[in-house]
Each structure stands twice: as structure tokens, then as C-alpha cells.
Motif scaffolding. Structure first.
Motif, PDB file in Angstrom:
ATOM      1  N   GLN A  91       0.843  -1.183   0.000  1.00  0.00           N
ATOM      2  CA  GLN A  91       0.000   0.000   0.000  1.00  0.00           C
ATOM      3  C   GLN A  91       0.886   1.244   0.000  1.00  0.00           C
ATOM      4  OE1 GLN A  91       0.006  -2.078   2.720  1.00  0.00           O
ATOM      5  NE2 GLN A  91       0.686  -0.830   4.403  1.00  0.00           N
ATOM      6  N   PRO A  92       0.313   2.374  -0.329  1.00  0.00           N
ATOM      7  CA  PRO A  92       1.091   3.615  -0.306  1.00  0.00           C
ATOM      8  C   PRO A  92       1.654   3.877   1.091  1.00  0.00           C
ATOM      9  CG  PRO A  92      -1.053   3.955  -1.337  1.00  0.00           C
ATOM     10  CD  PRO A  92      -1.064   2.581  -0.741  1.00  0.00           C
ATOM     11  N   PHE A  93       2.766   4.595   1.158  1.00  0.00           N
ATOM     12  CA  PHE A  93       3.338   4.973   2.438  1.00  0.00           C
ATOM     13  C   PHE A  93       2.465   6.063   3.036  1.00  0.00           C
ATOM     14  CE2 PHE A  93       6.861   2.671   0.778  1.00  0.00           C
ATOM     15  CZ  PHE A  93       7.536   2.203   1.894  1.00  0.00           C
ATOM     16  N   ALA A  94       1.476   5.640   3.782  1.00  0.00           N
ATOM     17  CA  ALA A  94       0.539   6.568   4.408  1.00  0.00           C
ATOM     18  C   ALA A  94       0.010   5.931   5.678  1.00  0.00           C
ATOM     19  CB  ALA A  94      -0.628   6.876   3.467  1.00  0.00           C
ATOM     20  N   ARG A  95      -0.414   6.764   6.581  1.00  0.00           N
ATOM     21  CA  ARG A  95      -1.036   6.255   7.799  1.00  0.00           C
ATOM     22  C   ARG A  95      -2.391   5.659   7.441  1.00  0.00           C
ATOM     23  NH1 ARG A  95       1.659   7.959  12.293  1.00  0.00           N
ATOM     24  NH2 ARG A  95       3.112   9.669  11.997  1.00  0.00           N
ATOM     25  N   LEU A  96      -2.809   4.670   8.202  1.00  0.00           N
ATOM     26  CA  LEU A  96      -4.065   4.000   7.931  1.00  0.00           C
ATOM     27  C   LEU A  96      -5.220   4.986   7.818  1.00  0.00           C
ATOM     28  CD1 LEU A  96      -5.665   1.418   7.541  1.00  0.00           C
ATOM     29  CD2 LEU A  96      -5.848   1.230  10.024  1.00  0.00           C
ATOM     30  N   LYS A  97      -5.242   5.988   8.679  1.00  0.00           N
ATOM     31  CA  LYS A  97      -6.340   6.956   8.649  1.00  0.00           C
ATOM     32  C   LYS A  97      -6.373   7.735   7.334  1.00  0.00           C
ATOM     33  CE  LYS A  97      -3.966  10.758  11.034  1.00  0.00           C
ATOM     34  NZ  LYS A  97      -4.035  11.757  10.011  1.00  0.00           N
ATOM     35  N   ASP A  98      -5.265   7.775   6.618  1.00  0.00           N
ATOM     36  CA  ASP A  98      -5.187   8.514   5.353  1.00  0.00           C
ATOM     37  C   ASP A  98      -5.340   7.629   4.120  1.00  0.00           C
ATOM     38  OD1 ASP A  98      -4.739  10.893   6.790  1.00  0.00           O
ATOM     39  OD2 ASP A  98      -2.581  10.475   6.885  1.00  0.00           O
ATOM     40  N   LEU A  99      -5.365   6.323   4.298  1.00  0.00           N
ATOM     41  CA  LEU A  99      -5.524   5.410   3.162  1.00  0.00           C
ATOM     42  C   LEU A  99      -6.984   5.328   2.761  1.00  0.00           C
ATOM     43  CD1 LEU A  99      -3.279   2.320   3.965  1.00  0.00           C
ATOM     44  CD2 LEU A  99      -3.012   3.920   2.084  1.00  0.00           C
ATOM     45  N   ASP A 100      -7.236   5.384   1.457  1.00  0.00           N
ATOM     46  CA  ASP A 100      -8.620   5.204   1.025  1.00  0.00           C
ATOM     47  C   ASP A 100      -8.890   3.707   0.843  1.00  0.00           C
ATOM     48  OD1 ASP A 100      -8.022   4.363  -1.714  1.00  0.00           O
ATOM     49  OD2 ASP A 100      -7.593   6.456  -2.147  1.00  0.00           O
TER      50      ASP A 100
END
Length: 161
Positions: A91-100
Motif C-alpha cells: 500500500q502507499p506509504f501513508a497512515r491508515l487513517k489517510d488510506l482510502d
């Protein structure tokens, strides 16, 4: 498993670990059904070992296509002795809260469902062999969490989510 003389299915064979596994298996005397979503990179893999490698363009998340793969491989090579599932994405390097959810669903579809579909599709053939093998390649991210990356690995009470 000694691979000389065996028929192996390798997913993710268009690049990275999958390509290296497919090419090394051919070098060691195996016949390989190389599977990948990308026809251009799959062709590059096949060009190195075309006499002992068949190329199969396939999306591992397409269950119907995966279910038709064993017939295509056995039509070419006669049997299957092992499946090495290297196809996978992160997945993209992003926090879970920011992942769609689309990104989450895509990762799950490739890494979980694709592995399940492939295993289920080839299991009847492998169970009929005197020796059959399934190898699933996974990311170290499942064992060692990376900051700001959702993971199922155990972690300290402080969350990166």
C-alpha cells in the motif's frame, strides 16, 4: 525440492523477485510457466529463457482467469510440480487513517485473494503429484512494522495508525 526436470508456476515473474525466481529455476533445469500482469516485462523475462519458459499474462485478482491457468500450463508442459507465488504489492506509504478503501482493497485483492485463488486452482494438480510444492513469498512488513505503515505485525502500544 530439486527443480531440475520439474514444472513450476511462478507469479510476479515480470520483475523483481518473481523474475529472479523464474530465471533461476530455468537455470537449474526447471520448466517455468511465468505469470505476470504486465505483458512487456513478462516478455523481457521470457526472452532470456524462451525454450524452458512459457509466458502467461494474468491478473491474479481475476478468479476466472486464475481458474483457467492450470489448463493452459498443463497444455504447454503436461503437468505442474510446484507453484511459487511472488506476485504482490504494497500500500502507499501513508497512515491508515489517510488510506482510502480502494488502495486497501487493491492490496488485499492481490496479496490475499490472488494467493488464495492460485493455491486453490493448482491444488488438485499438486495433490495428484508424487511431490507437489506451494511457496508463498511475503513481505518483511508482515513481521517488522515500518513507521507510518499499517501492519499486522505486533507493535509497541504506541500506534502509527
Amino acid at each position: 525440492m530439486k527443480v531440475a526436470g520439474k514444472v513450476l508456476v511462478v507469479t510476479g515473474a515480470g520483475s523483481g523477485i518473481g523474475r529472479a525466481v523464474a530465471q533461476e529455476a530455468v537455470r537449474r533445469g526447471a520448466r517455468v510457466a511465468a505469470v505476470d500482469l504486465n505483458p512487456a516485462t513478462l516478455a523481457e523475462t521470457a526472452a532470456v529463457a524462451e525454450h524452458a519458459l512459457s509466458a502467461h499474462e494474468l491478473n491474479v485478482t481475476d478468479r476466472a482467469a486464475v481458474e483457467s491457468l492450470p489448463a493452459a500450463v498443463t497444455a504447454r508442459w503436461g503437468t505442474v510440480d510446484g507453484v511459487i507465488h511472488c506476485a504482490g504489492i504494497i500500500q502507499p506509504f501513508a497512515r491508515l487513517k489517510d488510506l482510502d478503501y480502494d488502495a486497501i482493497d487493491r492490496v488485499f485483492a492481490v496479496n490475499w485473494s490472488g494467493t488464495l485463488y492460485l493455491t486453490k486452482a493448482f491444488l488438485p494438480l499438486l495433490l495428484d503429484r508424487p511431490e507437489g510444492h506451494i511457496v508463498n513469498v511475503a513481505s518483511m512488513g508482515g513481521f517488522l512494522p515500518v513507521p507510518a505503515r499499517p501492519s499486522t505485525a505486533p507493535r509497541r502500544p504506541r500506534s502509527n495508525c
